[in-house]
Design an enzyme around this catalytic site. Structure first.
Site, PDB file in Angstrom:
ATOM      1  N   CYS A 109       0.854  -1.188   0.000  1.00  0.00           N
ATOM      2  CA  CYS A 109       0.000   0.000   0.000  1.00  0.00           C
ATOM      3  C   CYS A 109       0.890   1.237   0.000  1.00  0.00           C
ATOM      4  O   CYS A 109       1.870   1.300   0.747  1.00  0.00           O
ATOM      5  CB  CYS A 109      -0.902  -0.008   1.233  1.00  0.00           C
ATOM      6  SG  CYS A 109      -2.014   1.410   1.341  1.00  0.00           S
ATOM      7  N   HIS A 159      -9.082  -3.531  -2.312  1.00  0.00           N
ATOM      8  CA  HIS A 159      -8.144  -2.698  -1.554  1.00  0.00           C
ATOM      9  C   HIS A 159      -8.611  -1.238  -1.535  1.00  0.00           C
ATOM     10  O   HIS A 159      -8.662  -0.603  -0.468  1.00  0.00           O
ATOM     11  CB  HIS A 159      -6.758  -2.815  -2.196  1.00  0.00           C
ATOM     12  CG  HIS A 159      -5.686  -2.028  -1.522  1.00  0.00           C
ATOM     13  ND1 HIS A 159      -4.710  -2.622  -0.759  1.00  0.00           N
ATOM     14  CD2 HIS A 159      -5.421  -0.691  -1.492  1.00  0.00           C
ATOM     15  CE1 HIS A 159      -3.889  -1.686  -0.290  1.00  0.00           C
ATOM     16  NE2 HIS A 159      -4.304  -0.507  -0.730  1.00  0.00           N
ATOM     17  N   GLU A 160      -8.959  -0.701  -2.711  1.00  0.00           N
ATOM     18  CA  GLU A 160      -9.350   0.714  -2.781  1.00  0.00           C
ATOM     19  C   GLU A 160     -10.707   0.957  -2.117  1.00  0.00           C
ATOM     20  O   GLU A 160     -10.899   1.976  -1.446  1.00  0.00           O
ATOM     21  CB  GLU A 160      -9.350   1.202  -4.227  1.00  0.00           C
ATOM     22  CG  GLU A 160      -8.004   1.086  -4.937  1.00  0.00           C
ATOM     23  CD  GLU A 160      -6.824   1.681  -4.184  1.00  0.00           C
ATOM     24  OE1 GLU A 160      -6.998   2.679  -3.463  1.00  0.00           O
ATOM     25  OE2 GLU A 160      -5.709   1.140  -4.323  1.00  0.00           O
ATOM     26  N   HIS A 163     -10.200   1.300   1.518  1.00  0.00           N
ATOM     27  CA  HIS A 163      -9.762   2.652   1.890  1.00  0.00           C
ATOM     28  C   HIS A 163     -10.965   3.583   2.072  1.00  0.00           C
ATOM     29  O   HIS A 163     -11.003   4.384   3.011  1.00  0.00           O
ATOM     30  CB  HIS A 163      -8.839   3.248   0.824  1.00  0.00           C
ATOM     31  CG  HIS A 163      -7.406   2.889   0.975  1.00  0.00           C
ATOM     32  ND1 HIS A 163      -6.673   3.140   2.118  1.00  0.00           N
ATOM     33  CD2 HIS A 163      -6.534   2.313   0.099  1.00  0.00           C
ATOM     34  CE1 HIS A 163      -5.429   2.738   1.949  1.00  0.00           C
ATOM     35  NE2 HIS A 163      -5.318   2.209   0.741  1.00  0.00           N
TER      36      HIS A 163
END
Length: 163
Positions: A89, A131-132, A135
């Protein structure tokens, strides 16, 4: 358009769930342009708005030559059992650990013109989508590690020069 500085682990913006984007104005268009320019640098698969200090639901991506952005994305489908997948990351530099990720993911959102967008894929693209989106929900990939692996990762974070 500007390449924006990446916020590092420990910054509260990375642990705060993002707000939905309402009206798409020039500010949102500028945010998307910055996200795209920031993700175009080598070695970047995705950049979420909180990683550049903006608490709105948007991210850009750059996987296998496909570059774009999506607003208000939500994961609508994952397939397959989560498997340990090597992951890093930009907000946690110099660390690489196995996070649990589904082999397929699909997200739905909108583009900068307000049109519906669906992004889906397997492998690296699926990993990036998860993953995004994490976030945008206030989660960093370290939270997806096994307990043992997270302990190792957090020790490395505390010992790092950037933390």
């Amino acid at each position: 358009m500007t390449v924006r500085e990446i916020r590092l682990y420990g910054d509260p913006v990375l642990r705060t769930p993002c707000e939905e984007i309402g009206e798409i104005d020039e500010g949102i268009r500028a945010l998307v342009a910055d996200l795209i320019e920031t993700v175009e640098l080598p070695g970047r698969a995705g950049v979420a708005a909180p990683q550049i200090g903006v608490g709105l639901r948007a991210f850009s991506y750059n996987v296998d030559g496909e570059i774009g952005a999506i607003l208000n994305p939500r994961i609508v489908e994952v397939r397959g059992e989560p498997v340990p997948t090597g992951e890093g990351c930009l907000s946690v530099p110099d660390l690489w650990h196995d996070a649990l990720r589904h082999p397929y993911a699909r997200v739905e959102g909108i583009d900068v013109d307000g049109n519906p967008v669906t992004l889906e894929g397997e492998g690296l693209f699926a990993q990036m989508l998860q993953h995004e989106t994490d976030h945008l929900d206030g989660m960093v990939y370290l939270q997806r590690l096994t307990r043992e692996e997270r302990g190792v990762a957090m020790r490395k974070v505390r010992e790092s020069s950037w933390f």
